[in-house]
Design an enzyme around this catalytic site. Sequence first.
Site, PDB file in Angstrom:
ATOM      1  N   HIS A  25       0.848  -1.205   0.000  1.00 19.38           N
ATOM      2  CA  HIS A  25       0.000   0.000   0.000  1.00 19.38           C
ATOM      3  C   HIS A  25       0.881   1.251   0.000  1.00 19.38           C
ATOM      4  CE1 HIS A  25      -3.602   2.424   1.117  1.00 19.38           C
ATOM      5  NE2 HIS A  25      -2.673   3.185   1.696  1.00 19.38           N
ATOM      6  N   GLU A  26       1.816   1.293   0.939  1.00 19.34           N
ATOM      7  CA  GLU A  26       2.665   2.478   1.045  1.00 19.34           C
ATOM      8  C   GLU A  26       3.629   2.587  -0.132  1.00 19.34           C
ATOM      9  OE1 GLU A  26       1.813   4.650   3.054  1.00 19.34           O
ATOM     10  OE2 GLU A  26       0.473   3.426   4.269  1.00 19.34           O
ATOM     11  N   HIS A  29       1.949   4.552  -2.862  1.00 18.03           N
ATOM     12  CA  HIS A  29       2.096   6.005  -2.678  1.00 18.03           C
ATOM     13  C   HIS A  29       3.515   6.455  -3.049  1.00 18.03           C
ATOM     14  CE1 HIS A  29      -1.768   6.429  -0.805  1.00 18.03           C
ATOM     15  NE2 HIS A  29      -1.456   5.742   0.281  1.00 18.03           N
TER      16      HIS A  29
END
Length: 461
Positions: A25-26, A29
Amino acid sequence: MTGSPNLLTTIFAFLLLLGPLVLVHELGHYLVGRLFGVKANAFSIGFGKELAGWTDRRGTRWKLSALPLGGYVQFAGDMNPASAPSAAEDGLTAQERARTFHVKPLWQRALIVLAGPLTNFLVAVLIIAAFYAAYGKAVAVPEVADFLPGSPAQSAGVEVGDRIVAVDGRHVDSLTDVPQLVIPFPGRTITLTVLREGREVSLPVRLGDRTETDRFGNQSRVGELGINFFVPKIGAFFGDSAAQKAGLKVGDRIVAVGDHAVRSFDEIPPLVENQAGRQVMVTVMRAGEAHVVPVTLGEMAAVDAQGKPVRVGVLGIRPDTGTRVPVGVIEAVGLGVGNCIDTMHLMVSGIGQIFSGERSVKEFGGPIKIAKYSGEQFSLGWEAFVSFAALISINLAFINLLPIPGLDGGHLAFYAAEMVRRKPLDVRSQEWAIRTGVAFVLALMLFVTVNDLASLPIFGG
């Protein structure tokens, strides 16, 4: 019922599940931010105190933090991990300022924020697609063989031999499509469309409301039609099959054993188990014609109700539970996307049911319940665990897209407002909104944690 795994297994499984999902997920980003030239000051798995870390040549601090319930990327220009905007950027050179998050065009900021949930969604799609590519898709005819006692479908007018073709207007191709359209909606009235003698018949059915307990003792409310779909059709033979020796074939539909008519496969064992070694007349339908075949039953060792060894009669047949159809990579990905979208629809529906009172707030689960389920699925093998990981990855994508300030969806809501107003909300308004959103998320986390604790056996759950 199987006992739950021990605490160490549960903790290990939870970290093995959540760590990689938070990481991807990170990374979503981070990688999109880096693509657009935004500097990342910190990349953290977990919150709170740093346990270990290092700083790379770009100045990003990669770290593992104490509370393993999430993570964050802190871009240049962010004053905290929640991505609240800095009040000022005094002291920065023009080159440094160009690498901050908040000076980037609106579309780039939106893509950076959206990348995290989309990465989780993509991971889930790839996992599910891999299963489809490896095992194919299951296809089974949703034909009514019989009814369970007190069947809601039978009470509504469904008949043996009907084939389900739609539920609430959603087309049904295979029996595997039915559970997701029925199980999540206990007590709800649905419209069941069946094919009967060449014509479609639509019937309103009020689904049963049953509490189901799994092998670990977890309980859940499920909707049910009360239909037995095990048609008495031969799917395979096993052992030294008496039926195969007598000339029965895969695909034959058994309609009678002796003088007893058969509607469901479940009705066959009681008709033969007391006749080990004897000859019985089995009537089957094959290519539209009835055939009466004499079968000398085989024998198998078993134990009776008193625990005494006995010999029981067997035909040596297995039911036709459908087939596995191979799928190509492109179709597998399409099925994975559809499966993930359907799961998100069920999540939205579940939240709606809780707010409408159809379901109890006690069904909300948090980190403790996820950890418990992680250990249980891990104990069932890698396939069950990886499937559960796909579900949690979809869950993370869904939660982060909720329009709550402090979450990715909250930032996207700010950008939508900015697009409409043609200017961003003022810094103070964003800060207050984010603080409120974070407070709401923390309150929700506290609530679901208390909920989780109350459900544990140690606390009487």
